[in-house]
Design a protein around this motif. Structure first.
Motif, PDB file in Angstrom:
ATOM      1  N   ALA A  10     -17.023   7.118   2.487  1.00 12.81           N
ATOM      2  CA  ALA A  10     -16.322   7.242   3.773  1.00 12.81           C
ATOM      3  C   ALA A  10     -17.096   6.523   4.875  1.00 12.81           C
ATOM      4  CB  ALA A  10     -16.130   8.719   4.122  1.00 12.81           C
ATOM      5  N   TYR A  23     -12.803   5.003   1.427  1.00 12.66           N
ATOM      6  CA  TYR A  23     -13.199   3.929   2.336  1.00 12.66           C
ATOM      7  C   TYR A  23     -11.978   3.334   3.031  1.00 12.66           C
ATOM      8  CZ  TYR A  23     -11.379   0.111  -0.549  1.00 12.66           C
ATOM      9  OH  TYR A  23     -10.542  -0.742  -1.205  1.00 12.66           O
ATOM     10  N   LEU A  56      -8.505   3.713  10.009  1.00 13.58           N
ATOM     11  CA  LEU A  56      -8.613   4.404  11.290  1.00 13.58           C
ATOM     12  C   LEU A  56      -9.434   3.629  12.313  1.00 13.58           C
ATOM     13  CD1 LEU A  56      -9.159   8.071  10.035  1.00 13.58           C
ATOM     14  CD2 LEU A  56      -7.077   7.107  11.044  1.00 13.58           C
ATOM     15  N   LEU A  57     -10.437   2.859  11.844  1.00 12.68           N
ATOM     16  CA  LEU A  57     -11.378   2.224  12.770  1.00 12.68           C
ATOM     17  C   LEU A  57     -11.198   0.720  12.924  1.00 12.68           C
ATOM     18  CD1 LEU A  57     -14.617   4.200  11.857  1.00 12.68           C
ATOM     19  CD2 LEU A  57     -13.252   4.407  13.918  1.00 12.68           C
ATOM     20  N   THR A  71     -11.004   5.487   6.242  1.00 13.72           N
ATOM     21  CA  THR A  71     -11.863   5.291   7.413  1.00 13.72           C
ATOM     22  C   THR A  71     -11.750   3.866   7.960  1.00 13.72           C
ATOM     23  OG1 THR A  71     -13.721   4.958   5.869  1.00 13.72           O
ATOM     24  CG2 THR A  71     -13.508   7.127   6.869  1.00 13.72           C
ATOM     25  N   GLN A  72     -11.545   2.891   7.066  1.00 13.14           N
ATOM     26  CA  GLN A  72     -11.333   1.521   7.544  1.00 13.14           C
ATOM     27  C   GLN A  72     -10.030   1.416   8.332  1.00 13.14           C
ATOM     28  OE1 GLN A  72     -13.647  -1.965   5.762  1.00 13.14           O
ATOM     29  NE2 GLN A  72     -11.842  -1.657   4.520  1.00 13.14           N
ATOM     30  N   MET A 110     -16.355   3.149   7.404  1.00 14.36           N
ATOM     31  CA  MET A 110     -16.458   3.201   8.861  1.00 14.36           C
ATOM     32  C   MET A 110     -17.050   1.918   9.436  1.00 14.36           C
ATOM     33  SD  MET A 110     -17.728   7.157   9.233  1.00 14.36           S
ATOM     34  CE  MET A 110     -18.039   7.071  11.003  1.00 14.36           C
TER      35      MET A 110
END
Length: 389
Positions: free
Chosen positions: A110, A58, A64-65, A61-62, A114
């Motif tokens: 994942a 997690y 990256l976004l 993905t956090q 996001m």
């Protein structure tokens, strides 16, 4: 009529509503942490590396976004992005709840990550607050996340004993749905908002400040240690000490309560003495000592409890102190860019720590603690040598 030095009624309502919104989501993310590795070890095809990946994916993905979704909220509106983020988080929670393999849980975790809404929530704080009150409102949200963390460690093992891991993921989905209702009923989005976006040159400026880079590295290490510790510690408690996972709350409740007695005075002294980097370096050394002692003295529940008191006291101090330092150093102009880098480092640390723990525990559980101790010592040395102005 409120004074300029205090929150007005609108700001108080907004601070509470946004803090509750973010805390409900973070509570769900933290809820599985105290017991996940014990459960994951029973899944088909589970390996130490995959267990670590499932716990920390997690964070990747956090990371990256986080910034892209914050910037998107400038164009499409805060509530729309918060809604999308919460729906994504609910979807990931349901996938994880329905999964019976480690691969399915990794995919669900994942997707949970996001739904990266923290930066958008902070942007909404900026929209509804006066500049001089912004730090107080962000501190309120920080406190709510801290409370969510402590509550998750106490209630997670209890709820796991009642409902199993699938039940924890369903509870997480339900809480996110509650946050979604709360968002649309109680949170008001102003027609005008302050752009969260920052110019590229502002971000480059933060990369030139050694103090900000040192804080980014420190929060990376802090969260790497957190996820690494809780990949391996639940397994030690269950396998080495025969301490059932559903009873782990009996350890965490007194440990967290006692740690508060130590960490609050540290916060007060930190602000009073204004020796900011020296205090952070001292706390990192204390954190490293806790890791070494966990590696050496893990054959007794009482000794583990003592080490956890030290760990949580320094962890909670650093969680509270470092964002305030970063805000003070960056100033109003560069705060958005600095916080973007800081948040990304934090979530990347969570991912790297759990992945590293999964790799190291293939050799031995204690090697994880030695690995985290080395990371913390390096971070403490960097904080010590960084220019203070």
């Amino acid at each position: 009529m409120s004074s300029p030095s205090s929150l007005n009624a609108t700001e108080k309502k907004a601070a509470f509503s946004i803090a509750l919104l973010i805390a409900l989501r973070m509570y769900g993310l933290f809820l599985i942490m105290p017991v996940f590795s014990v459960y994951a070890k029973t899944l088909p095809q589970a390996t130490p590396v995959l267990i670590g990946l499932a716990l920390g994916i997690y964070g990747l993905t956090q990371a990256l976004l986080q910034i892209p979704l914050g910037l998107a909220s400038d164009f499409f509106g805060r509530k729309k992005i918060l809604t999308i983020g919460l729906l994504t988080f609910i979807t990931g929670s349901i996938i994880a709840a329905l999964s019976s393999t480690i691969t399915g849980v990794i995919i669900g975790r994942a997707i949970q990550g996001m739904g990266a809404i923290a930066s958008t929530g902070m942007a909404l704080v900026a929209d509804v607050s006066r500049p001089e009150q912004r730090t107080k409102m962000m501190a309120t949200i920080g406190m709510s996340i801290g409370l969510a963390f402590m509550l998750a460690f106490i209630t997670g093992p209890i709820l796991y004993g009642w409902f199993g891991m699938a039940g924890l993921f369903w509870i997480t989905a339900a809480l996110a749905a509650l946050a979604l209702v709360q968002l649309h009923v109680f949170v008001q989005e102003p027609k005008k908002h302050i752009d969260k976006g920052f110019r590229f040159k502002e971000f480059i400026h933060t990369l030139k400040d050694a103090r900000l880079i040192a804080l980014d590295m420190s929060v990376f290490v802090l969260h790497a240690v957190m996820t690494a510790v809780f990949v391996v510690l639940p397994l030690i408690l269950v396998e080495k000490l025969d301490f059932a996972a559903k009873a782990h709350w009996k350890l965490y409740l007194p440990v967290l309560a006692v740690s508060v007695v130590f960490f609050i005075p540290m916060i007060i002294l930190h602000e009073k003495r204004k020796k900011y980097f020296q205090f952070v370096s001292f706390a990192l050394v204390g954190l490293a000592i806790s890791q070494i002692m966990m590696a050496v003295f893990n054959s007794s529940l009482l000794l583990i409890a003592a080490m956890l008191v030290i760990y949580f006291a320094f962890f909670n101090f650093l969680e509270a102190a470092m964002p305030a330092m970063l805000s003070r150093i960056a100033g109003e102009k560069y705060r958005g860019a600095a916080m973007g880098g800081y948040s990304t480092s934090q979530f990347l640390g969570a991912f790297v720590g759990s992945s590293l723990a999964g790799f190291l525990m293939s050799y031995s559980y204690t090697s994880v603690f030695y690995g985290t101790a080395i990371l913390v010592i390096i971070s403490a040395l960097i904080i010590l040598i960084v220019p203070k102005s």
